[in-house]
Motif scaffolding. Sequence first.
Motif, PDB file in Angstrom:
ATOM      1  N   VAL A  53       0.855  -1.190   0.000  1.00 27.11           N
ATOM      2  CA  VAL A  53       0.000   0.000   0.000  1.00 27.11           C
ATOM      3  C   VAL A  53       0.890   1.239   0.000  1.00 27.11           C
ATOM      4  CG1 VAL A  53      -1.769   1.282   1.257  1.00 27.11           C
ATOM      5  CG2 VAL A  53      -1.720  -1.214   1.369  1.00 27.11           C
ATOM      6  N   ASN A  54       0.574   2.183  -0.855  1.00 32.26           N
ATOM      7  CA  ASN A  54       1.228   3.479  -0.871  1.00 32.26           C
ATOM      8  C   ASN A  54       0.162   4.555  -0.984  1.00 32.26           C
ATOM      9  OD1 ASN A  54       4.139   3.562  -0.724  1.00 32.26           O
ATOM     10  ND2 ASN A  54       4.121   2.304  -2.571  1.00 32.26           N
ATOM     11  N   ILE A  69      -4.419   6.181  -3.682  1.00 32.72           N
ATOM     12  CA  ILE A  69      -4.062   4.949  -2.981  1.00 32.72           C
ATOM     13  C   ILE A  69      -3.541   4.003  -4.055  1.00 32.72           C
ATOM     14  CG2 ILE A  69      -4.844   2.971  -1.651  1.00 32.72           C
ATOM     15  CD1 ILE A  69      -7.137   4.578  -0.635  1.00 32.72           C
ATOM     16  N   LEU A  70      -2.332   3.524  -3.872  1.00 32.14           N
ATOM     17  CA  LEU A  70      -1.748   2.549  -4.788  1.00 32.14           C
ATOM     18  C   LEU A  70      -1.733   1.207  -4.080  1.00 32.14           C
ATOM     19  CD1 LEU A  70       1.234   4.820  -5.807  1.00 32.14           C
ATOM     20  CD2 LEU A  70      -0.791   4.374  -7.173  1.00 32.14           C
ATOM     21  N   LEU A  71      -2.498   0.263  -4.593  1.00 37.63           N
ATOM     22  CA  LEU A  71      -2.567  -1.077  -4.016  1.00 37.63           C
ATOM     23  C   LEU A  71      -2.017  -2.065  -5.045  1.00 37.63           C
ATOM     24  CD1 LEU A  71      -6.177  -0.855  -2.583  1.00 37.63           C
ATOM     25  CD2 LEU A  71      -4.087  -0.978  -1.248  1.00 37.63           C
ATOM     26  N   GLU A  72      -0.991  -2.804  -4.645  1.00 36.58           N
ATOM     27  CA  GLU A  72      -0.420  -3.844  -5.492  1.00 36.58           C
ATOM     28  C   GLU A  72      -0.450  -5.132  -4.707  1.00 36.58           C
ATOM     29  OE1 GLU A  72       3.360  -2.970  -7.384  1.00 36.58           O
ATOM     30  OE2 GLU A  72       3.043  -0.837  -6.941  1.00 36.58           O
ATOM     31  N   GLY A  73      -0.829  -6.209  -5.373  1.00 41.15           N
ATOM     32  CA  GLY A  73      -0.891  -7.470  -4.662  1.00 41.15           C
ATOM     33  C   GLY A  73      -0.775  -8.663  -5.577  1.00 41.15           C
ATOM     34  N   ARG A 149       5.976   6.551   7.596  1.00 38.12           N
ATOM     35  CA  ARG A 149       6.588   7.375   6.551  1.00 38.12           C
ATOM     36  C   ARG A 149       7.334   8.563   7.159  1.00 38.12           C
ATOM     37  NH1 ARG A 149       3.445   9.374   1.210  1.00 38.12           N
ATOM     38  NH2 ARG A 149       4.518   7.700   0.132  1.00 38.12           N
ATOM     39  N   LEU A 150       6.754   9.198   8.187  1.00 38.91           N
ATOM     40  CA  LEU A 150       7.442  10.308   8.853  1.00 38.91           C
ATOM     41  C   LEU A 150       8.741   9.838   9.499  1.00 38.91           C
ATOM     42  CD1 LEU A 150       4.586  12.343  10.605  1.00 38.91           C
ATOM     43  CD2 LEU A 150       5.825  12.911   8.515  1.00 38.91           C
ATOM     44  N   SER A 151       8.739   8.655  10.092  1.00 37.25           N
ATOM     45  CA  SER A 151       9.956   8.098  10.700  1.00 37.25           C
ATOM     46  C   SER A 151      11.021   7.838   9.649  1.00 37.25           C
ATOM     47  CB  SER A 151       9.652   6.795  11.434  1.00 37.25           C
ATOM     48  OG  SER A 151       8.796   7.032  12.514  1.00 37.25           O
TER      49      SER A 151
END
Length: 163
Positions: A53-54, A69-73, A149-151
């Motif tokens: 997920v991105n 929303i980018l969903l790859e699976g 993502r912030l980390s």
Amino acid sequence: MANGNGSGTDANADAVPAINAMVQYTKDFSFENPNAPRSLGPQEKPPNIQIQVNVNARQIAEADFEVNILLEGSAKSEADTLFKFELDYAGLFRLVNIPANETHPVVMIECPRLLFPFARQIIADAVRGGGFPPLYIDPIDFAGLYRQRLSQVAANAEAPTVA
């Protein structure tokens, strides 16, 4: 004090924060069933399902943001791929009365949270249309993804550069 139309609204009603979904749309979608019809038979073991997920966003106007929303699976059984999918699902959101310091988390957490059920259904329908039971992706913790993502950004900023 009531206004002239008897609705009883006050002057502060205009200051209520709001997220308005202006439009939602599929930007790109792909579903592959590379080993059909062989892959459609009974499976000895449950498939290994991988999902990534991105979330991406860009500002379109002063208060308008496109959020993707980018969903790859994929689902694999032993060495065979049963199916693969990629979905880029987006929405255009207008933020009203959201303080500037809260805009980024709202765009990256709340907007994808509103889009997710629709993206989830597109994937479930495509997997079912491919001859498999529908794949209902578990709810996604967009706040957790945001913190992660912030980390990562903070860790990359602190990493020494090599000359």
